[in-house]
Design a protein around this motif. Structure first.
Motif, PDB file in Angstrom:
ATOM      1  N   ASP A 174      -0.938  14.134  -6.287  1.00 62.28           N
ATOM      2  CA  ASP A 174      -1.984  13.192  -5.884  1.00 62.28           C
ATOM      3  C   ASP A 174      -1.652  12.452  -4.587  1.00 62.28           C
ATOM      4  O   ASP A 174      -2.506  11.754  -4.042  1.00 62.28           O
ATOM      5  CB  ASP A 174      -2.210  12.145  -6.985  1.00 62.28           C
ATOM      6  N   ARG A 175      -0.420  12.567  -4.131  1.00 58.82           N
ATOM      7  CA  ARG A 175      -0.038  11.846  -2.920  1.00 58.82           C
ATOM      8  C   ARG A 175      -0.669  12.482  -1.685  1.00 58.82           C
ATOM      9  O   ARG A 175      -0.832  13.689  -1.622  1.00 58.82           O
ATOM     10  CB  ARG A 175       1.469  11.836  -2.736  1.00 58.82           C
ATOM     11  N   ALA A 176      -0.951  11.636  -0.717  1.00 59.07           N
ATOM     12  CA  ALA A 176      -1.423  12.115   0.590  1.00 59.07           C
ATOM     13  C   ALA A 176      -0.274  11.955   1.573  1.00 59.07           C
ATOM     14  O   ALA A 176       0.072  10.847   1.970  1.00 59.07           O
ATOM     15  CB  ALA A 176      -2.649  11.346   1.038  1.00 59.07           C
TER      16      ALA A 176
ATOM     17  N   LYS B 207       2.268   7.353  -6.835  1.00 59.89           N
ATOM     18  CA  LYS B 207       1.385   8.360  -7.426  1.00 59.89           C
ATOM     19  C   LYS B 207       2.167   9.648  -7.715  1.00 59.89           C
ATOM     20  O   LYS B 207       3.248   9.877  -7.179  1.00 59.89           O
ATOM     21  CB  LYS B 207       0.223   8.654  -6.473  1.00 59.89           C
TER      22      LYS B 207
ATOM     23  N   ARG C 143      -1.079  10.279   4.737  1.00 59.68           N
ATOM     24  CA  ARG C 143      -1.288   8.839   4.530  1.00 59.68           C
ATOM     25  C   ARG C 143       0.046   8.109   4.421  1.00 59.68           C
ATOM     26  O   ARG C 143       0.233   7.035   5.003  1.00 59.68           O
ATOM     27  CB  ARG C 143      -2.119   8.635   3.255  1.00 59.68           C
ATOM     28  N   LEU C 144       0.997   8.737   3.694  1.00 60.41           N
ATOM     29  CA  LEU C 144       2.327   8.117   3.578  1.00 60.41           C
ATOM     30  C   LEU C 144       3.006   8.037   4.937  1.00 60.41           C
ATOM     31  O   LEU C 144       3.645   7.027   5.276  1.00 60.41           O
ATOM     32  CB  LEU C 144       3.195   8.920   2.605  1.00 60.41           C
TER      33      LEU C 144
ATOM     34  N   GLU D   8       0.912   4.097  -2.915  1.00 59.28           N
ATOM     35  CA  GLU D   8       0.678   5.511  -2.610  1.00 59.28           C
ATOM     36  C   GLU D   8       1.862   6.370  -3.030  1.00 59.28           C
ATOM     37  O   GLU D   8       1.704   7.469  -3.557  1.00 59.28           O
ATOM     38  CB  GLU D   8       0.401   5.670  -1.116  1.00 59.28           C
ATOM     39  N   ASN D   9       3.058   5.834  -2.837  1.00 52.40           N
ATOM     40  CA  ASN D   9       4.276   6.589  -3.157  1.00 52.40           C
ATOM     41  C   ASN D   9       4.496   6.696  -4.659  1.00 52.40           C
ATOM     42  O   ASN D   9       5.193   7.598  -5.130  1.00 52.40           O
ATOM     43  CB  ASN D   9       5.472   5.919  -2.493  1.00 52.40           C
TER      44      ASN D   9
ATOM     45  N   ARG E   9       0.834  -1.215   0.000  1.00 48.78           N
ATOM     46  CA  ARG E   9       0.000   0.000   0.000  1.00 48.78           C
ATOM     47  C   ARG E   9       0.860   1.253   0.000  1.00 48.78           C
ATOM     48  O   ARG E   9       0.539   2.246  -0.665  1.00 48.78           O
ATOM     49  CB  ARG E   9      -0.928  -0.023   1.204  1.00 48.78           C
ATOM     50  N   TYR E  10       1.967   1.216   0.733  1.00 48.28           N
ATOM     51  CA  TYR E  10       2.881   2.373   0.766  1.00 48.28           C
ATOM     52  C   TYR E  10       3.484   2.601  -0.608  1.00 48.28           C
ATOM     53  O   TYR E  10       3.574   3.742  -1.082  1.00 48.28           O
ATOM     54  CB  TYR E  10       3.968   2.112   1.806  1.00 48.28           C
TER      55      TYR E  10
END
Length: 1218
Positions: free
Chosen positions: A275-277, A271, A280-281, A268-269, A264-265
């Motif tokens: 667009d990254r959160a 993106k 969240r990261l 997300e990374n 998941r990391y």
């Protein structure tokens, strides 16, 4: 490891139980040094390292990450907690809680989740109090009466606590909960394992990571596992292994969570920046760091447990501990192959394959099965397979049948799942096991063979366009012929019945192959008929062949239903085809004798179910009569007799048809015999006439065993023929034997008819006269020089005298007229036959020269039947009990051949008259002693008589009160014989040496009887004879203080200590070593053969001694390189030089050399080889880790273990004596 101290690295050394060199001891020493300086405050919890991006891996190839010193950290943390933690305000009733947990685990009736949750609640209130409860629960589970108090817990280290508990523990006791016999052991062990599993599962998200509970618990268990007390070591090791298994599950869960979070990391990374959160990261990065830290902590505990417990205990002296370690290792390898499935862990399985105890080898093989079942793991096992395949192949002959079964199943997995599989020469070691006596092993070998056959069938079907079953039978027949284990088809069919039952029930394919003209070769047809008959028997009876029945297993309703369905299918299929098969093979005696057995397994009532089937019955009877008219072979006539008896049974409505057909056959045979009878009686018959009359009479005799022949009035003709031929000494063997059988069957049927009806007194007297005349004829035949005639006459005499004895007429007073007692001359003739032809080695000497093993076995079986018949005459009162002296005096000399029969006769004689039986025993010894004096033999013969006396004395049992009168009578007879007045020309006091023989019975006397016999001895003994050595020896044997010593010398320790079992003494005779213990019954003798057919491998096999001991030179191999599971000491691998043992059947009468005899005695093996088993010789020296000798208990485990004797379902004695 290769550069270490060789004294420490050698696996041949036992562990030093001062606990030096262990992780636990290093921790204790370090902690003591810190405490001696000052008490430090509790250190703050170590900060979690940021390992967000780093994926957990072993820095040095270790499957489990190794922290600097996990056990030191555990102990330091535990000590700091003990010193700094304040006392709780409210004290929990710790004793009651410990008792509640223990009771819940011991009973197994309480929900374990509830028990663990209650304990966790108390642990949350007070960590020290909760941990103390858990520690005391472990101590109580070990069976220790001691209790760890709060003061001990606060002020002592683990080593001091264990030392204190050890002092309070009764080290001499071997009783603790984990060794409790019976079902309670299973309940307690299951409860203990469940407690450990639930504890880890309940703490997997909380207390596992508190750096207090599990480090403290594992540190204590590590210390206990190094204890010299067996109970501590056993219980703590099992708990530690189960906790380790739970930790492996936790580690797998954390790894899965870590992989999911890392994925998941990465998503997300990956993106785009806008667009990254970021929050969240950051959250995922924190979670990854925490999971890595958790995984590292769990790996630290796993590694310390593996190094501190498993590495030492997998080679413990106690095999239960070794087995538990290997069982859990197998689970770890299968659950977490990424961390454990490497050479560093697999080497323990390879080493343990050579363990001396069967349960350990069994767990090792089962662990390997779990690995080879997973095809994705096969690639990692290639090196292990090549390294230890030879050892795994040799284990199919393991002396433990369970290990052998699992070894065959393991090799089947290797054959199925590996690319290389097994070569044909390797498979050839497994094929013969389908004939093994152990049904489980034979079935496993059958599964292996069937798998191999299916592979060949698949390749055959690609080349030819044939049905699978046709190809199966062609290959199956070829295997049976090439295996060269003929006459044992029933065992081959039984081995394959579980996996190939559908093919073996394909009656259509089998009969189709037999009836087609150009289907099979001559030898293949015979093999197929034999296998088909075996399959018919297996399906109709639903029971394994003789020798493979394990216990009394009754069929359940489902099995009975399948059995009935199979019988109906067999009957419906073979009723129209059996006459065709008999017609085609009518000229072949072997095939016909097999086909005659088929109707015995039919549901014969089906012949009456439809009118159209009656014509098939008529065709069958016609073919049977035609075949009997053509053949005179014994096998055909015996099979015909069984079939005729079945078809003529009154329980079937069609029996009148069978009676009519066989009566017509008997009419023709009788007419043929009467045609030549007058010429034979007058002496005018030529050889062809005699042969024709003999063959007709032989067929009549065979039919007479199944059908009443009295209506044909052949008795007078046979008696006249026998009388004339005996007087003229014109002895035609076949004619005489057939006439004897016909006359005997006629008399037997006449007795049956007399019982079932009420004949006139004149008829009974006439029948008794015929019996008397027949006995006289048989008596004359006993002195003839024709072996077959002589043997047949003796056997028929035994049967007829038993049938017309007084005890047979007790229930029918009207039959008292038929009672016939043998004359004195007949008694002496029969006794002479027993001495000259049963207890004689002349025939064996001739056969030894010809090397005819099968003939020797047949001859021995016939002599056993003859001796059993003679003994029955004694038991049922036809002969006086004194006639048994001719049998008893050969008990020791012929124990190997007839020991079971003579032992049974001695036992039965005691039931008839205990006192008279004892006197008969004494009389037999007196006769042997007198023969020794007459022949002026050496003192060695006196020793042989004493050995016989010892064996006979053991037959009186252990209840001295029950044998009191018989023993006194025996001793008084012996004393009178010893002081018997000399006859003319004899020297005085010749019999005084008999007291040496009589003294062998003294230990069976009670004290009052000893005093009585001492007085009787003095009254009978001349004053001058009291100083003779033999008399003084006998006097000493009667003294009270000597009786116990004699008993110990003769019987061994009757009640050995429960701590140190005493081996039973072996007795030897001049004929070879013969054990005198109760276990040496007839079943332990390799020469006691069943009358029923058994396979070659069911017979006794010799242990083949190791020719070349394996090298003990340490070698550095790939298994020692790169192992992540480091150890305080290195282990050398086992030698791979284990050779496959060959199983060869023993020759029955082959004498053992003195060297072999002494070797067997030194090893503690019975001098008689046990019955069936495929035995693996563990006498080879191998390069293997020694089991640690840290037992303080009195525990002596022998390297050699006697395999258990397997009894067949049908007793030879039951068959001989009924």
């Amino acid at each position: 490891m290769a550069n270490g101290d060789p004294d420490l690295d050698s696996l041949e050394e036992f562990d030093d139980f001062s606990e030096s060199g262990s992780d636990y001891e290093a921790t204790m020493k370090a902690t003591k040094r810190r405490q001696q300086t000052a008490l430090e405050p509790r250190p703050s919890k170590r900060p979690r390292r940021k390992t967000a991006v780093r994926v957990m891996s072993s820095p040095s190839g270790s499957p489990i990450p190794t922290p600097p010193d996990p056990s030191l950290q555990q102990q330091h943390s535990l000590d700091a907690h003990r010193q700094a933690s304040p006392r709780p305000v409210t004290r929990v009733n710790e004793g009651n809680q410990v008792r509640d947990i223990y009771d819940a685990v011991y009973s197994g009736k309480t929900a374990m989740v509830t028990v663990v949750d209650e304990w966790l609640d108390s642990y949350k209130r007070s960590r020290e109090a909760g941990l103390l409860v858990l520690i005391n629960f472990i101590v109580q589970s070990c069976g220790c009466k001691g209790v760890v108090s709060r003061e001990m817990f606060d002020t002592m280290q683990n080593a001091e606590i264990i030392s204190t508990l050890t002092k309070e523990f009764n080290e001499d006791s071997v009783n603790y909960p984990l060794c409790t016999p019976g079902p309670q052991l299973k309940r307690f062990k299951a409860g203990l394992f469940e407690f450990a599993r639930v504890l880890v599962r309940s703490c997997q998200n909380s207390f596992i990571y508190d750096e207090h509970l599990f480090p403290s618990l594992l540190a204590l268990l590590t210390g206990l596992s190094d204890s010299q007390v067996r109970a501590f070591r056993h219980t703590s090791t099992l708990l530690a292994m189960k906790l380790m298994t739970g930790l492996v599950e936790v580690a797998l869960t954390v790894s899965v969570q870590l992989q999911t979070t890392q994925r998941r990391y990465n998503m997300e990374n990956s993106k785009r920046a806008h667009d990254r959160a970021s929050d969240r990261l950051e959250e995922l990065q924190t979670t990854i760091s925490e999971l890595c830290e958790k995984r590292e902590e769990v790996a630290s505990m796993m590694n310390s447990t593996f190094r501190g417990v498993f590495v030492h205990r997998y080679r413990d002296r106690l095999h239960e501990i070794r087995a538990a370690c290997i069982e859990e290792l197998g689970m770890w390898l299968k659950m977490d192959p990424e961390d454990f499935l490497n050479d560093g862990c697999l080497k323990y399985l390879g080493w343990t394959l050579h363990d001396k105890q069967g349960p350990v080898r069994l767990q090792c093989v089962r662990a390997l099965q779990g690995l080879y079942q997973e095809k994705e793991l096969i690639g990692r096992l290639e090196l292990f397979t090549s390294r230890f395949k030879e050892r795994m192949l040799s284990m199919v002959l393991d002396k433990n049948p369970d290990v052998a079964v699992e070894a065959v199943n393991l090799l089947l997995l290797i054959q199925q799942n590996t690319e290389e599989g097994l070569r044909e020469e390797e498979c050839s070691h497994i094929y013969p096991l389908v004939y093994a006596s152990h049904r489980g092993l034979a079935s496993a070998a059958g599964s292996f063979l069937y798998n191999k056959l299916k592979g060949v069938i698949a390749s055959e079907n690609q080349e030819r366009n044939k049905s699978d079953n046709t190809v199966f039978f062609q290959i199956f027949i070829s295997f049976y012929i090439q295996s060269e284990f003929h006459e044992h088809g029933a065992y081959l069919v039984d081995s394959l019945w579980g996996v190939a039952g559908s093919e073996l029930r394909d009656w259509e394919t089998m009969t189709g192959l037999l009836l087609q003209d150009s289907g099979l070769m001559y030898e293949e047809e015979g093999a197929l008929i034999e296998l088909m008959m075996c399959a018919i028997r297996q399906a109709a009876q639903a029971t394994p062949p003789v020798g493979r029945t394990q216990g009394k297993k009754t069929l359940n309703m489902k099995d009975k239903k399948v059995q009935e369905q199979d019988r109906r299918r067999i009957t419906a299929h073979f009723i129209p085809l059996l006459p065709q098969l008999l017609a085609k093979y009518s000229a072949d005696a072997g095939k016909v004798s097999l086909l005659f057995k088929a109707p015995l397994y039919f549901d014969l009532e089906m012949y009456n179910s439809a009118p159209r089937l009656e014509k098939h019955l008529d065709l069958l009877l016609c073919e049977i009569c035609g075949i009997v008219s053509k053949h005179t072979e014994v096998t055909v006539l015996e099979a015909f007799a069984h079939l005729a008896s079945t078809l003529c049974s009154d329980c079937y409505t069609f029996s009148s048809r069978a009676h009519l057909a066989f009566s017509q056959l008997l009419d023709g045979l009788t007419e043929c015999f009467n045609t030549y009878l007058s010429d034979i009686l007058q002496g005018n018959a030529d050889d062809d006439d005699v042969y024709s009359a003999a063959t007709a009479l032989k067929r009549i005799a065979s039919l007479s065993s199944a059908k009443d022949p009295t209506g044909w009035k052949l008795l007078d003709s046979c008696l006249e023929l026998l009388k004339r031929r005996t007087e003229s000494r014109e002895l035609d063997e076949e004619l005489m034997v057939s006439a004897l059988k016909c006359a005997a069957f006629h008399l037997m049927w006449a007795k049956v008819n007399a019982i079932n009806s009420t004949p006139a007194e004149a008829e009974l007297k006439q029948l008794k006269k015929k019996v008397h005349l027949f006995c006289r004829v048989c008596q004359n035949c006993l002195s003839l020089n024709q072996t077959e005639i002589r043997n047949q006459a003796f056997e028929l005499l035994c049967d007829l005298l038993l049938l017309f004895c007084a005890s047979s007429a007790h229930s029918e007073t009207a039959l008292q007229t038929l009672v016939h007692l043998p004359s004195d001359s007949l008694r002496s003739e029969m006794a002479a036959f027993v001495l000259d032809y049963i207890f004689s080695d002349t025939d064996d000497a001739e056969l030894n020269a010809e090397a005819e093993e099968e003939m020797k076995i047949t001859l021995l079986q016939r002599r056993r039947n003859q001796l059993a018949g003679y003994c029955k005459l004694v038991i049922y009162g036809v002969l006086d009990l004194s006639a048994a002296t001719d049998v008893f005096k050969y008990y020791n000399k012929y124990f190997k051949d007839f020991g079971d029969i003579i032992k049974e006769t001695v036992s039965k004689s005691k039931l008839i008259s205990p006192v008279q039986s004892a006197k008969t025993v004494c009389l037999s010894l007196q006769q042997l002693f007198s023969e020794m004096l007459m022949e002026d033999r050496s003192r060695q013969d006196l020793g042989e008589i004493r050995d016989l006396a010892k064996r006979l004395a053991m037959s009186f049992g252990i209840d001295l009160h029950r044998v009191r009168k018989p023993m006194v009578a025996l001793h008084m007879d012996g004393i009178r014989f010893a002081f018997r007045d000399p006859q003319e020309g004899e020297e005085p006091h010749l019999n005084l040496a008999f007291f040496e023989i009589l003294s062998e019975f003294s230990f069976k006397l009670l004290q009052p009887d000893r005093a009585q016999l001492t007085a009787f001895l003095k009254s009978q003994c001349p004053h001058a004879a009291l100083s003779w050595p033999s008399v003084r020896l006998y006097q000493r044997s009667l003294e009270a203080h000597s009786s116990s010593k004699l008993r110990e010398q003769e019987e061994g320790s009757a009640a050995p200590s429960h701590e140190t079992p005493v081996a039973k003494r072996k007795k030897t005779t001049a004929q070879g070593p013969v054990s005198s213990t109760v276990k040496d019954s007839w079943l332990d003798s390799s020469s006691m053969l069943s009358s029923l057919q058994t396979p070659v491998l069911t017979s006794t096999v010799l242990r083949e001694q190791a020719k070349q001991p394996a090298s003990r030179t340490p070698r550095a191999t790939k298994y020692d390189i790169g192992s992540g599971l480091t150890e305080p000491e290195s282990e050398d691998e086992f030698s791979s030089g284990t050779q496959m043992r060959k199983v060869k059947p023993t020759k029955r009468r082959q004498p053992l050399s003195s060297k072999t005899s002494s070797t067997l005695d030194q090893q503690g093996l019975s001098s008689h080889l046990p019955l069936p088993s495929l035995i693996e010789d563990n006498n080879e020296e191998r390069e293997e880790p020694e089991v640690e000798d840290n037992e303080s208990d009195s525990e002596h485990e022998s390297i050699f273990t006697l395999p258990s004797t397997r009894h067949t379902s049908a007793s030879v004695l039951d068959e001989l004596f009924e």
